[in-house]
Design a protein around this motif. Structure first.
Motif, PDB file in Angstrom:
ATOM      1  N   MET A  33     -58.754  23.330  90.089  1.00 26.89           N
ATOM      2  CA  MET A  33     -57.574  23.783  90.803  1.00 26.89           C
ATOM      3  C   MET A  33     -58.025  24.394  92.133  1.00 26.89           C
ATOM      4  O   MET A  33     -58.958  25.197  92.160  1.00 26.89           O
ATOM      5  N   PRO A  34     -57.345  24.047  93.195  1.00 29.69           N
ATOM      6  CA  PRO A  34     -57.731  24.597  94.497  1.00 29.69           C
ATOM      7  C   PRO A  34     -57.433  26.093  94.576  1.00 29.69           C
ATOM      8  O   PRO A  34     -56.533  26.602  93.912  1.00 29.69           O
ATOM      9  N   ASP A  35     -58.182  26.777  95.405  1.00 26.50           N
ATOM     10  CA  ASP A  35     -57.962  28.200  95.613  1.00 26.50           C
ATOM     11  C   ASP A  35     -56.754  28.368  96.536  1.00 26.50           C
ATOM     12  O   ASP A  35     -56.756  27.911  97.684  1.00 26.50           O
ATOM     13  N   LEU A  36     -55.721  29.001  96.024  1.00 27.52           N
ATOM     14  CA  LEU A  36     -54.494  29.156  96.797  1.00 27.52           C
ATOM     15  C   LEU A  36     -54.407  30.504  97.501  1.00 27.52           C
ATOM     16  O   LEU A  36     -53.455  30.755  98.231  1.00 27.52           O
ATOM     17  N   GLY A  37     -55.351  31.357  97.230  1.00 31.75           N
ATOM     18  CA  GLY A  37     -55.384  32.654  97.906  1.00 31.75           C
ATOM     19  C   GLY A  37     -54.175  33.501  97.586  1.00 31.75           C
ATOM     20  O   GLY A  37     -53.710  33.567  96.461  1.00 31.75           O
ATOM     21  N   LYS A  38     -53.650  34.154  98.611  1.00 32.05           N
ATOM     22  CA  LYS A  38     -52.539  35.079  98.395  1.00 32.05           C
ATOM     23  C   LYS A  38     -51.219  34.367  98.095  1.00 32.05           C
ATOM     24  O   LYS A  38     -50.249  34.993  97.703  1.00 32.05           O
ATOM     25  N   TYR A  39     -51.185  33.047  98.268  1.00 31.06           N
ATOM     26  CA  TYR A  39     -49.958  32.291  98.012  1.00 31.06           C
ATOM     27  C   TYR A  39     -49.916  31.679  96.611  1.00 31.06           C
ATOM     28  O   TYR A  39     -49.001  30.929  96.295  1.00 31.06           O
ATOM     29  N   ALA A  40     -50.887  31.994  95.790  1.00 27.70           N
ATOM     30  CA  ALA A  40     -50.983  31.382  94.464  1.00 27.70           C
ATOM     31  C   ALA A  40     -49.718  31.609  93.642  1.00 27.70           C
ATOM     32  O   ALA A  40     -49.181  30.671  93.055  1.00 27.70           O
ATOM     33  N   SER A  41     -49.224  32.828  93.597  1.00 28.74           N
ATOM     34  CA  SER A  41     -48.041  33.101  92.766  1.00 28.74           C
ATOM     35  C   SER A  41     -46.815  32.367  93.307  1.00 28.74           C
ATOM     36  O   SER A  41     -46.008  31.853  92.530  1.00 28.74           O
ATOM     37  N   THR A  42     -46.674  32.298  94.604  1.00 28.98           N
ATOM     38  CA  THR A  42     -45.530  31.609  95.208  1.00 28.98           C
ATOM     39  C   THR A  42     -45.579  30.113  94.919  1.00 28.98           C
ATOM     40  O   THR A  42     -44.578  29.520  94.501  1.00 28.98           O
ATOM     41  N   VAL A  43     -46.740  29.519  95.110  1.00 30.53           N
ATOM     42  CA  VAL A  43     -46.886  28.079  94.901  1.00 30.53           C
ATOM     43  C   VAL A  43     -46.709  27.733  93.431  1.00 30.53           C
ATOM     44  O   VAL A  43     -45.984  26.796  93.076  1.00 30.53           O
ATOM     45  N   LEU A  44     -47.354  28.491  92.555  1.00 33.29           N
ATOM     46  CA  LEU A  44     -47.248  28.204  91.127  1.00 33.29           C
ATOM     47  C   LEU A  44     -45.835  28.423  90.602  1.00 33.29           C
ATOM     48  O   LEU A  44     -45.353  27.667  89.760  1.00 33.29           O
ATOM     49  N   SER A  45     -45.146  29.442  91.108  1.00 37.59           N
ATOM     50  CA  SER A  45     -43.762  29.646  90.667  1.00 37.59           C
ATOM     51  C   SER A  45     -42.861  28.530  91.192  1.00 37.59           C
ATOM     52  O   SER A  45     -41.929  28.103  90.503  1.00 37.59           O
ATOM     53  N   ALA A  46     -43.133  28.032  92.388  1.00 34.53           N
ATOM     54  CA  ALA A  46     -42.346  26.907  92.911  1.00 34.53           C
ATOM     55  C   ALA A  46     -42.566  25.659  92.056  1.00 34.53           C
ATOM     56  O   ALA A  46     -41.616  24.929  91.751  1.00 34.53           O
ATOM     57  N   TYR A  47     -43.824  25.418  91.662  1.00 37.91           N
ATOM     58  CA  TYR A  47     -44.100  24.297  90.762  1.00 37.91           C
ATOM     59  C   TYR A  47     -43.388  24.488  89.431  1.00 37.91           C
ATOM     60  O   TYR A  47     -42.825  23.549  88.867  1.00 37.91           O
TER      61      TYR A  47
END
Length: 51
Positions: free
Chosen positions: A1-15
């Motif tokens: 899984m790519p490192d999403l940094g500080k946006y990880a929670s936003t991206v994962l919740s959108a998915y």
């Protein structure tokens, strides 16, 4: 899984939201298809009785 940094929670919740919505659309389509198929069978039985 790519490192999403500080946006990880936003991206994962959108998915997650997108996945839930897709599953809901599939479930709704299957439910409606069954309902329409049942209506069609009732109409076909009625038409075959009436000639």
């Amino acid at each position: 899984m790519p490192d999403l940094g500080k946006y990880a929670s936003t991206v994962l919740s959108a998915y997650g939201v997108a996945l839930v919505l897709l599953l809901a659309l599939v479930a709704l389509s299957l439910w409606r298809g069954r309902r329409v198929r049942a209506q069609l069978q009732r109409m076909e039985r009625r038409m075959s009785r009436n000639g």
